[in-house]
Design a protein around this motif. Structure first.
Motif, short mmCIF file in Angstrom:
data_model
loop_
_atom_site.label_atom_id
_atom_site.label_comp_id
_atom_site.label_asym_id
_atom_site.label_seq_id
_atom_site.Cartn_x
_atom_site.Cartn_y
_atom_site.Cartn_z
N SER A 111 0.92 -1.09 0.05
CA SER A 111 -0.02 -0.11 -0.41
C SER A 111 0.27 1.25 -0.21
N ASP B 172 -3.97 1.02 5.38
CA ASP B 172 -2.99 -0.73 4.87
C ASP B 172 -4.07 -0.55 3.39
N ASN B 173 -4.73 -0.23 2.82
CA ASN B 173 -4.74 0.10 1.38
C ASN B 173 -5.51 1.44 0.77
N GLU C 251 -3.66 -6.98 1.52
CA GLU C 251 -4.16 -5.95 2.81
C GLU C 251 -4.60 -6.65 4.04
#
Ligand SMILES: Cc1cc2nc3c(=O)[nH]c(=O)nc-3n(C[C@H](O)[C@H](O)[C@H](O)COP(=O)(O)O)c2cc1C
Length: 194
Positions: free
Chosen positions: A15, A153-154, A163
């Protein structure tokens, strides 16, 4: 940051958010690889740093499905080498090890500079060679996806599993499966399970 901390901090994060890859950063990364050991000091490693918007856009064509996250790269480093440019001792061809040693140092230096540097195998070497003009005879060993870790995280490009992977480092093999002392141990004959 000392070496131990860089080893612990380095992660293959996916990410990413944009970061400017200056000429100085490129030089720092090159220098880290340049000082690595190699058989007979042959220095087999070669790198193309892709960082212009247009060139990065083209490189997206070389990425495999599953590596869509790499579209957020601020820089992609093509890592390549030639067998003939390093020691070949009977069946032992050292160019992959040599290039890996150089790249390993580069990854740690990138970590120290606050960057994510994530090697991938999921790309087309043929397309990469064509886009970057790398001549035949070189083995394009990996692409390294460089960026900055997104606080999320994404960033929108990761699937669910990827993720999840941002949250913690994938498990490593038990120590007894990777080393023994004084003599070979049958436990070393182990392949990682996933
Ligand atoms: C040679 C090599 C190829 C890899 N190929 C991919 C890839 O195609 N796509 C991907 O998302 N990660 C790829 N990875 C990253 C690994 O999955 C990752 O390093 C491993 O799961 C351990 O996680 P960590 O580096 O965060 O500790 C690759 C790593 C290496 C060294």
């Amino acid at each position: 940051m000392d070496v131990k901390e860089a080893i612990e901090k380095r992660r293959a994060y996916r990410s990413l958010e944009p970061v400017e890859i200056t000429g100085e950063i490129v030089m720092e990364l090159v220098e880290a690889a340049r000082l690595a050991p190699s058989c007979f000091n042959n220095q087999p490693w070669k790198f193309v740093f892709v960082r212009s918007k247009e060139a990065l856009e083209k490189m997206k064509e070389a990425l495999n499905k599953g590596n869509e996250w790499a579209r957020a790269a601020s820089c992609i480093i093509a890592v390549f080498a030639k067998k003939e440019y390093d020691c070949v001792i009977k069946e032992r061809e050292y160019y992959l090890l040599g290039t890996g040693l150089g790249l390993g140092q580069m990854l740690l230096r990138a970590t120290e500079l606050g960057l994510v540097a994530h090697p991938i195998a999921g790309y087309s070497p043929e397309k990469t060679a064509e886009i970057l003009g790398i001549p035949e005879g070189f083995n394009i060993i990996t692409l390294v996806i460089v960026g900055k870790k997104s606080p999320k995280d994404n960033n929108g490009l990761l699937n669910e599993k990827q993720e999840e992977g941002e949250k913690q480092r994938p498990e490593r093999m038990a120590r007894e499966n990777i080393y023994s002392v004084d003599r070979y141990d049958d436990r070393l004959d182990t392949k990682a399970e996933h």
